[in-house]
Design a protein around this motif. Sequence first.
Motif, PDB file in Angstrom:
ATOM      1  N   THR D   6       0.816  -1.207   0.000  1.00  0.00           N
ATOM      2  CA  THR D   6       0.000   0.000   0.000  1.00  0.00           C
ATOM      3  C   THR D   6       0.852   1.260   0.000  1.00  0.00           C
ATOM      4  OG1 THR D   6      -1.723  -1.203   1.161  1.00  0.00           O
ATOM      5  CG2 THR D   6      -1.829   1.207   1.261  1.00  0.00           C
ATOM      6  N   ILE D   7       0.519   2.152  -0.889  1.00  0.00           N
ATOM      7  CA  ILE D   7       1.160   3.466  -0.904  1.00  0.00           C
ATOM      8  C   ILE D   7       0.047   4.507  -1.037  1.00  0.00           C
ATOM      9  CG2 ILE D   7       2.605   5.040  -2.261  1.00  0.00           C
ATOM     10  CD1 ILE D   7       4.491   2.845  -2.775  1.00  0.00           C
ATOM     11  N   GLY D   8       0.085   5.467  -0.139  1.00  0.00           N
ATOM     12  CA  GLY D   8      -0.916   6.527  -0.194  1.00  0.00           C
ATOM     13  C   GLY D   8      -2.324   5.980  -0.127  1.00  0.00           C
ATOM     14  N   GLY D   9      -2.501   4.912   0.626  1.00  0.00           N
ATOM     15  CA  GLY D   9      -3.835   4.356   0.806  1.00  0.00           C
ATOM     16  C   GLY D   9      -4.310   3.476  -0.335  1.00  0.00           C
ATOM     17  N   ILE D  10      -3.490   3.325  -1.348  1.00  0.00           N
ATOM     18  CA  ILE D  10      -3.888   2.506  -2.492  1.00  0.00           C
ATOM     19  C   ILE D  10      -3.123   1.183  -2.469  1.00  0.00           C
ATOM     20  CG2 ILE D  10      -3.907   2.347  -5.020  1.00  0.00           C
ATOM     21  CD1 ILE D  10      -4.340   5.335  -5.117  1.00  0.00           C
ATOM     22  N   ALA D  11      -3.847   0.090  -2.558  1.00  0.00           N
ATOM     23  CA  ALA D  11      -3.223  -1.234  -2.581  1.00  0.00           C
ATOM     24  C   ALA D  11      -2.764  -1.530  -4.011  1.00  0.00           C
ATOM     25  CB  ALA D  11      -4.214  -2.294  -2.115  1.00  0.00           C
ATOM     26  N   LEU D  12      -1.477  -1.743  -4.161  1.00  0.00           N
ATOM     27  CA  LEU D  12      -0.917  -1.993  -5.493  1.00  0.00           C
ATOM     28  C   LEU D  12      -0.622  -3.472  -5.655  1.00  0.00           C
ATOM     29  CD1 LEU D  12       1.536   1.018  -5.518  1.00  0.00           C
ATOM     30  CD2 LEU D  12      -0.549   0.820  -6.875  1.00  0.00           C
ATOM     31  N   LYS D  13      -0.956  -3.992  -6.795  1.00  0.00           N
ATOM     32  CA  LYS D  13      -0.712  -5.406  -7.077  1.00  0.00           C
ATOM     33  C   LYS D  13       0.590  -5.578  -7.864  1.00  0.00           C
ATOM     34  CE  LYS D  13      -3.138  -9.230  -9.244  1.00  0.00           C
ATOM     35  NZ  LYS D  13      -2.389 -10.252  -8.491  1.00  0.00           N
ATOM     36  N   GLU D  34       1.866  -0.830 -21.273  1.00  0.00           N
ATOM     37  CA  GLU D  34       0.810  -1.847 -21.199  1.00  0.00           C
ATOM     38  C   GLU D  34       1.395  -3.245 -21.004  1.00  0.00           C
ATOM     39  OE1 GLU D  34      -1.313  -1.004 -24.775  1.00  0.00           O
ATOM     40  OE2 GLU D  34      -2.597   0.508 -23.821  1.00  0.00           O
ATOM     41  N   ALA D  35       2.458  -3.526 -21.725  1.00  0.00           N
ATOM     42  CA  ALA D  35       3.078  -4.849 -21.603  1.00  0.00           C
ATOM     43  C   ALA D  35       3.662  -5.075 -20.216  1.00  0.00           C
ATOM     44  CB  ALA D  35       4.167  -5.009 -22.665  1.00  0.00           C
ATOM     45  N   SER D  36       4.057  -3.995 -19.568  1.00  0.00           N
ATOM     46  CA  SER D  36       4.698  -4.116 -18.247  1.00  0.00           C
ATOM     47  C   SER D  36       3.697  -4.419 -17.140  1.00  0.00           C
ATOM     48  CB  SER D  36       5.431  -2.822 -17.902  1.00  0.00           C
ATOM     49  OG  SER D  36       4.501  -1.811 -17.511  1.00  0.00           O
ATOM     50  N   ASN D  37       2.420  -4.185 -17.409  1.00  0.00           N
ATOM     51  CA  ASN D  37       1.389  -4.317 -16.370  1.00  0.00           C
ATOM     52  C   ASN D  37       1.616  -3.387 -15.186  1.00  0.00           C
ATOM     53  OD1 ASN D  37      -0.475  -6.221 -17.405  1.00  0.00           O
ATOM     54  ND2 ASN D  37       1.033  -7.837 -17.081  1.00  0.00           N
ATOM     55  N   ALA D  38       2.436  -2.354 -15.380  1.00  0.00           N
ATOM     56  CA  ALA D  38       2.691  -1.411 -14.283  1.00  0.00           C
ATOM     57  C   ALA D  38       1.408  -0.664 -13.929  1.00  0.00           C
ATOM     58  CB  ALA D  38       3.775  -0.421 -14.685  1.00  0.00           C
ATOM     59  N   GLN D  39       1.258  -0.376 -12.631  1.00  0.00           N
ATOM     60  CA  GLN D  39       0.126   0.443 -12.200  1.00  0.00           C
ATOM     61  C   GLN D  39       0.574   1.865 -11.901  1.00  0.00           C
ATOM     62  OE1 GLN D  39      -0.979  -2.783  -9.177  1.00  0.00           O
ATOM     63  NE2 GLN D  39      -2.915  -1.728  -9.501  1.00  0.00           N
ATOM     64  N   VAL D  40       1.864   2.043 -11.704  1.00  0.00           N
ATOM     65  CA  VAL D  40       2.403   3.370 -11.383  1.00  0.00           C
ATOM     66  C   VAL D  40       3.410   3.743 -12.462  1.00  0.00           C
ATOM     67  CG1 VAL D  40       3.666   4.751  -9.702  1.00  0.00           C
ATOM     68  CG2 VAL D  40       2.094   2.967  -8.918  1.00  0.00           C
ATOM     69  N   VAL D  41       3.220   4.949 -13.032  1.00  0.00           N
ATOM     70  CA  VAL D  41       4.076   5.409 -14.122  1.00  0.00           C
ATOM     71  C   VAL D  41       4.630   6.783 -13.769  1.00  0.00           C
ATOM     72  CG1 VAL D  41       4.129   6.042 -16.571  1.00  0.00           C
ATOM     73  CG2 VAL D  41       2.707   4.121 -15.800  1.00  0.00           C
ATOM     74  N   THR D  42       5.945   6.899 -13.835  1.00  0.00           N
ATOM     75  CA  THR D  42       6.548   8.187 -13.492  1.00  0.00           C
ATOM     76  C   THR D  42       6.816   8.992 -14.760  1.00  0.00           C
ATOM     77  OG1 THR D  42       8.247   9.306 -12.199  1.00  0.00           O
ATOM     78  CG2 THR D  42       8.956   7.409 -13.466  1.00  0.00           C
TER      79      THR D  42
END
Lengths: 255, 255, 255, 255
Positions: D6-13, D34-42
Amino acid sequence: MKDTFTIGGIALKSRLFVGTGKFSSHQIMTEAIEASNAQVVTVALRRIDLDSAEENVLNFIPKNCILLPNTSGARTAEEAVRIARIARAAGCGNWIKIEVISDHKYLLPDNYETIKATEILAKEGFVVLPYMNPDLMVAKRLQEAGAAAVMPLGAPIGTNRGLKTKEMIRILIDEINLPIIVDAGIGKPSEAAEAMEMGAAAVLVNTAIATAGDPVAMARAFDLAVQAGRMAHISGPGATRLYAEASSPLTGFLE
Amino acid sequence: MKDTFTIGGIALKSRLFVGTGKFSSHQIMTEAIEASNAQVVTVALRRIDLDSAEENVLNFIPKNCILLPNTSGARTAEEAVRIARIARAAGCGNWIKIEVISDHKYLLPDNYETIKATEILAKEGFVVLPYMNPDLMVAKRLQEAGAAAVMPLGAPIGTNRGLKTKEMIRILIDEINLPIIVDAGIGKPSEAAEAMEMGAAAVLVNTAIATAGDPVAMARAFDLAVQAGRMAHISGPGATRLYAEASSPLTGFLE
Amino acid sequence: MKDTFTIGGIALKSRLFVGTGKFSSHQIMTEAIEASNAQVVTVALRRIDLDSAEENVLNFIPKNCILLPNTSGARTAEEAVRIARIARAAGCGNWIKIEVISDHKYLLPDNYETIKATEILAKEGFVVLPYMNPDLMVAKRLQEAGAAAVMPLGAPIGTNRGLKTKEMIRILIDEINLPIIVDAGIGKPSEAAEAMEMGAAAVLVNTAIATAGDPVAMARAFDLAVQAGRMAHISGPGATRLYAEASSPLTGFLE
Amino acid sequence: MKDTFTIGGIALKSRLFVGTGKFSSHQIMTEAIEASNAQVVTVALRRIDLDSAEENVLNFIPKNCILLPNTSGARTAEEAVRIARIARAAGCGNWIKIEVISDHKYLLPDNYETIKATEILAKEGFVVLPYMNPDLMVAKRLQEAGAAAVMPLGAPIGTNRGLKTKEMIRILIDEINLPIIVDAGIGKPSEAAEAMEMGAAAVLVNTAIATAGDPVAMARAFDLAVQAGRMAHISGPGATRLYAEASSPLTGFLE
């Protein structure tokens, strides 16, 4: 402290063997060998001009050194055996470093031809030091074949890549009752020291000295590093720990 | 060859600094320091019994050595500053190694408090050698603050784990115009040699000597290894190669 | 993308081979093999009870897997050959992993006996996968002898020590025209991924899965890691650099 | 198994964060993310053209991703704070990756300015993820300052050199009660897997994906490797051993 090791009945004090290839001049080679304090010097028989006294590389190897002719250029046991016999007949003594190499890209030794040559030459009274790819079963066979030491490589010849075969060298040191002399690949004094700390009996260095900016100073550096590593091995290093341990007291000084 | 480096206006020839903690006896400590040929010896002020002449550890440090008192036990800049002033007032000279540590498991330094203490003490005329976690921006600030050298750790104190922070130490050597003295973590002579080959100005060793089976021999080993590494650095090592290069001629000898 | 490699005429999609030793139960073994998605499963013929249907380990290997019986227990080429023939006669197929080991401390293979067994069995129509100490000249001979792949060790069997022989495996991958399958020593998925990134055709994992806290999850982890490493190898990794290069623009945002 | 952090109250998979720099086209960037399945992008705020809808990099980031604007270009805490506020005002959300860099050769972060910016922005309600040089005392201060995670570097940005700061990252994982996200330097999937095996909460990868021959396949490879490493960490790897242990029975089969 008298710390020596014995090869062919001779007690050696220096644990640094040096090679004679790649030096920019005979003069620098002589100075580097002297600076290294090496007692054993290897030279390719191919480079010994048996007919000419003047250009003979042997004239530039300090007289107190033991000559270790090598069979560089041999691609089979048979060729190695022939070169060894020529070397002895030419007055180069009865020590021989067996190199059997047919691979031209990595110059990796042929362990099986090396075992065959070792068997033949040991029976003929040579003091045989085989250059090898580190392999426990091969080292055991070389021991049975009468080798006076085994010379596993740290990395391919001339690469200066260091102790890339550490895992297998460690096992040879643990299991083989012969001096283990790490040969080839050592590029820096720290790597020579590490081989000695692990328990190697000696190291052979050529390229790292001959291709240094200042080969004479580098030869001296290797001599010191080999002594350092050997001394550390004998001294018994302290344990490695995962967590810190204070060298100085930590109780608050000002409390 | 005259190869020295200068700290606080003093040209130092030995590049091995030693510590005084963890020795089994004062007697062995003295012999090990002598064997190390170190010119700079660090001691925790906490261990200096300022009132008792007899038990004073200072009496067992060879007279020709430069004393480098450290602030071991300080948890803040303020405490480090107080310890430094006490050390100078007690006649320990004006060199000071700043150690500010509040972490009891890994004993890692507090870079921020270390910078503060360095600023204050450098202004007061101390020759300041701060122990630090290797960090380029911190080293730049220590330089601006008037440090005489920086002492990055190789691994946590007392672990004998070696040069685990090599990447950052390499960058400090590349970017900082002060002597880089690798302090903490060095466990074997080969690691000290490697730090010197990389271009460190010196190394500080304590645990690896004091906890060796034979501390005196190990001190000698470190002396040789540091010399070897320094010599190699100056000599200019040859290039590292991926593929092999023959030391000896490969054209078939028997052709 | 259809990325397969071929052994014995069969195109394999999974590049993870698994072993069947050391599992705490047959049930967990079955689940771990299924989780691994392995297509090739090795089993010591010694463990196959040819007379009892109930306890037969073969009953617990998923039916869609290719059986790779191994000659574990063989100390000579002759013994390996006999075990291989028994395996085939017992209906275990014609694939055989040759293990010839007479060293009981490090379980290192005997390359020489392995070559002999490979020659004989390849002529008899077996698909021969020899386990070996990584050695270029031996790999060349195994190739000539008709091996279908070579299986160099990363570290001694069961040690979980990782890719300690990386230097030599890299050379085999560079020089040998057979699938290189890294076998033994791999302890973590990251190490399996690294072997694949280097260009290995596959890896064989047993101890690291069987002795994990959760063997089934670990089997799945190895499957993903092997896929990841293979994909990275094909994708062509970017260059490694000594100095930094910004991912984001550095021109002052606020200027 | 539901394994999130969890970061900032959000559960990341997904435990792979990706960056948006250095891609050869927006199109390839989108596909790789998209291929990376990342949920967080900087993304560097500098690259967001706040006035132009067409060229705005944000349009090419998949809508389901959490945006992590970074303060690239900031040389001081003050500049980082200003960039963070602009990002939030522009509708980029309240997550912010703090990068404060004034060193142009190695792009190493300024830990102290980073702590200052973290304190200010955490108080203003930002979810703060500071990029840092791994240092235990700094990580403790970032934790006190309200950081939502810490992002230690593995090696200088863009170098693809791997986990060169492993020793210090291991200590952060051991001692800090925040997600440790390894950022910068990771060049291959095997290195990402290793960071996860060590217990990192996540890794951020940019250069290694963007500069690969096939960035989309490499993104997929990193996704798999991160999952593999995480799974291995949870599964509990078996012990590492010095001597071999047979996977298969060694009692002579033929006896």
